[in-house]
Write a protein that holds these residues in place. Structure first.
Motif, short mmCIF file in Angstrom:
data_model
loop_
_atom_site.label_atom_id
_atom_site.label_comp_id
_atom_site.label_asym_id
_atom_site.label_seq_id
_atom_site.Cartn_x
_atom_site.Cartn_y
_atom_site.Cartn_z
N ASP A 123 25.30 113.69 -17.60
CA ASP A 123 25.09 112.91 -18.82
C ASP A 123 23.71 112.24 -18.80
OD1 ASP A 123 27.66 113.61 -19.51
OD2 ASP A 123 28.54 111.68 -18.97
N ILE A 124 23.34 111.71 -17.64
CA ILE A 124 22.02 111.09 -17.49
C ILE A 124 20.93 112.11 -17.78
CG2 ILE A 124 20.40 110.22 -15.75
CD1 ILE A 124 22.79 108.68 -14.53
N ASP A 191 12.58 102.31 -18.63
CA ASP A 191 13.46 101.47 -17.82
C ASP A 191 14.84 102.11 -17.71
OD1 ASP A 191 14.00 99.31 -16.22
OD2 ASP A 191 14.17 97.84 -17.83
N PHE A 192 14.87 103.44 -17.66
CA PHE A 192 16.13 104.19 -17.63
C PHE A 192 16.65 104.20 -16.20
CE2 PHE A 192 18.64 107.32 -20.12
CZ PHE A 192 19.49 107.73 -19.12
N ARG A 193 17.70 103.41 -15.97
CA ARG A 193 18.24 103.24 -14.63
C ARG A 193 19.65 102.67 -14.71
NH1 ARG A 193 18.36 97.79 -13.61
NH2 ARG A 193 16.91 96.47 -14.78
N MET A 194 20.37 102.73 -13.59
CA MET A 194 21.64 102.04 -13.53
C MET A 194 21.38 100.54 -13.73
SD MET A 194 23.49 104.64 -13.14
CE MET A 194 25.04 103.74 -13.14
N GLY A 195 22.19 99.93 -14.54
CA GLY A 195 21.96 98.55 -14.94
C GLY A 195 21.51 98.47 -16.38
N TYR A 224 12.02 107.04 -12.03
CA TYR A 224 12.29 105.60 -12.02
C TYR A 224 13.74 105.30 -11.64
CZ TYR A 224 12.36 100.74 -13.59
OH TYR A 224 12.49 99.38 -13.66
N GLY A 225 14.68 105.98 -12.26
CA GLY A 225 16.08 105.73 -11.96
C GLY A 225 16.50 106.18 -10.58
N CYS A 226 15.63 106.96 -9.91
CA CYS A 226 15.92 107.44 -8.56
C CYS A 226 15.34 106.53 -7.49
CB CYS A 226 15.38 108.86 -8.38
SG CYS A 226 16.21 110.09 -9.42
N MET A 227 14.62 105.49 -7.88
CA MET A 227 14.12 104.54 -6.89
C MET A 227 15.28 103.96 -6.09
SD MET A 227 11.35 102.53 -9.30
CE MET A 227 11.50 101.02 -8.31
N ASP A 236 22.06 107.25 0.06
CA ASP A 236 22.16 108.68 0.35
C ASP A 236 22.36 109.54 -0.88
OD1 ASP A 236 24.66 107.57 -0.12
OD2 ASP A 236 25.71 108.91 1.27
N LYS A 237 22.36 108.93 -2.07
CA LYS A 237 22.49 109.68 -3.32
C LYS A 237 21.26 109.38 -4.17
CE LYS A 237 27.53 109.76 -3.24
NZ LYS A 237 28.79 109.39 -3.94
N PRO A 238 20.16 110.11 -3.93
CA PRO A 238 18.88 109.74 -4.53
C PRO A 238 18.79 109.90 -6.04
CG PRO A 238 18.71 111.83 -3.36
CD PRO A 238 20.04 111.27 -3.02
#
Length: 443
Positions: A123-124, A191-195, A224-227, A236-238
């Protein structure tokens, strides 16, 4: 609160009509830059996103009017962006902002990633592909990001903040040496990230917080969202803390996104980690200069060390093999003395009081801020027991000038040792700390 609610009711009367009362008004937790208020009206849920004054918008490249139109455009383009209902005006006397229908889903990254829906990473990838399908248009007057110019601005900011953090200097020089060529610009959320996304059992439900959007390189959003900081403990889940990079990239390409260039992706992963390190420093400056004395800003300033460890983890593969040797870093707290309480013990006493007295009796934003205060006190306790100084202006200057590098004998072990100690003081539960110790202290 009564005056605020009265003004908000007048705004909703203007936008929606019918004079229904505002119910269940409350400020949402978090939000170091902008305020978000949730409320109900006539059986429907809404969220007001606002800046209480023009001062809060200083330095932003576009206002809430443009942001609201951008969210509308994304929503019309099939992106899971909130549906905008209306905007604040100067006559409303509430600052600037806009109102959206509330999406009923989970936003807390810890809760989402504890048991993520099976489709989350797909989905992301799909939403990113949809966002990046929106091409530059005069109807959305957001800035175009010139990467070289933006990197130059980061360097100026670093020098303004003292220019004395060697790992930040190292990353700046690396980005200068590895600057990718320009690409055809697309819409970048920024700013596409968890949160900043919401999810429920069915998958991704909403994409929030569009204030950093610009025209630029799609790889920036992917990276960005993989930082590490946005994986919220799932080191461990990049891929957004939910999966692996191969799955993310394959899903993005299958959803209509462009071909992923892994070298370009790595550049943006380093760049945005560097950017957030300086963003944390900026929070401290905002607090220090009195523009906003919110405790949350001061505490975020200490998160620079999180990014410094992440930068070393990203960049150390470029060091000669001989420099990637094991280091040892004994952290031994001094023995507790008898008699009158030490400074450390007084800080611990205050922290316990905040926990059992203030936090336990608070709710909402106040409970959140009590947790922030406890975090700050914990930093002071650990720093008092194990002081470390990460500042070195001379070394930073040499790194930016290319006179020192990861090939410099003994530099990498020195940087590792300093940053492990600093991060242990600032954020001992940060996932990268355990990962770095496992990598750097083994043997």
């Amino acid at each position: 609160m009564y005056e605020f609610q009265t003004k908000l009711a007048a705004v909703m009367d203007r936008i929606v009509g019918d004079g229904a009362p505002i119910e269940n008004l409350g400020r949402l937790s978090g939000g170091a830059n902008m305020e978000s208020w949730s409320f109900d009206r006539a059986g429907k849920g809404y969220v007001l996103r606002r800046a209480p004054s023009a001062a809060f918008m200083e330095g932003r490249s576009f206002g809430h009017d443009v942001e609201a139109e951008l969210v509308r455009t994304a929503h019309r383009g099939g992106v899971l962006a909130p549906e905008v209902v209306g905007e604040l005006t100067a006559a409303d006397d509430m600052g600037t902002g806009y109102i959206m229908y509330r999406v009923e889903a989970e936003v807390n990254p810890a809760k989402i990633l504890a048991d993520p829906p099976a489709s989350l990473v797909h989905d992301i990838a799909r939403e990113l592909a949809r966002i990046h399908a929106i091409k530059p248009t005069a109807d959305i007057p957001i800035p175009y990001m010139d990467t070289a110019a933006a990197l130059g601005e980061l360097k100026k900011r670093f020098l303004t903040y003292g220019g004395d953090r060697p790992v930040v200097a190292l990353a700046l020089r690396w980005c200068e040496d590895n600057l990718p060529p320009p690409v055809e610009p697309v819409l970048v959320h920024g700013d596409f990230r968890m949160g900043n996304v919401m999810a429920d059992a069915n998958g991704l439900a909403a994409v929030l917080d569009w204030e950093l959007a610009h025209w630029g390189d799609a790889h920036e959003d992917l990276a960005y969202g993989c930082m590490a900081v946005w994986r919220f403990g799932h080191f461990d889940k990049p891929a957004f803390g939910a999966s692996d990079l191969d799955t993310l990239f394959a899903s993005y390409e299958a959803s209509g996104g462009g071909k992923v260039d892994r070298a370009r992706f790595r550049f943006w992963l380093v760049y945005r980690t560097l950017w957030w390190a300086l963003g944390c420093m900026q929070m401290a400056e905002i607090w220090r200069l009195g523009a906003d004395r919110n405790l949350e800003r001061a505490v975020i300033g200490r998160r620079t060390s999180e990014n410094e460890v992440d930068l070393l983890l990203l960049l150390e593969d470029d060091a000669p093999e001989a420099e990637r040797e094991r280091i040892s870093l004994p952290i031994v707290a001094p023995p507790r003395r008898a008699g009158e309480p030490s400074a450390v013990e007084l800080l611990e006493a205050i922290r316990e009081w905040v926990d059992t007295g203030v936090k336990a009796k608070s709710a909402g934003r106040e409970k959140f801020m009590a947790a922030v205060a406890m975090n700050a006190l914990g930093m002071l306790v650990r720093e008092a027991e194990n002081p470390v100084d990460p500042h070195d202006a001379a070394l930073s200057a040499d790194l930016m000038a290319g006179k020192a590098s990861l090939a410099t004998p003994g530099l990498l072990p020195k940087l590792r040792a300093t940053m492990l100690a600093k991060l242990a003081n600032d954020s001992p539960k940060y996932a990268s700390l355990a990962a770095a110790k496992a990598r750097w202290l083994k043997g």
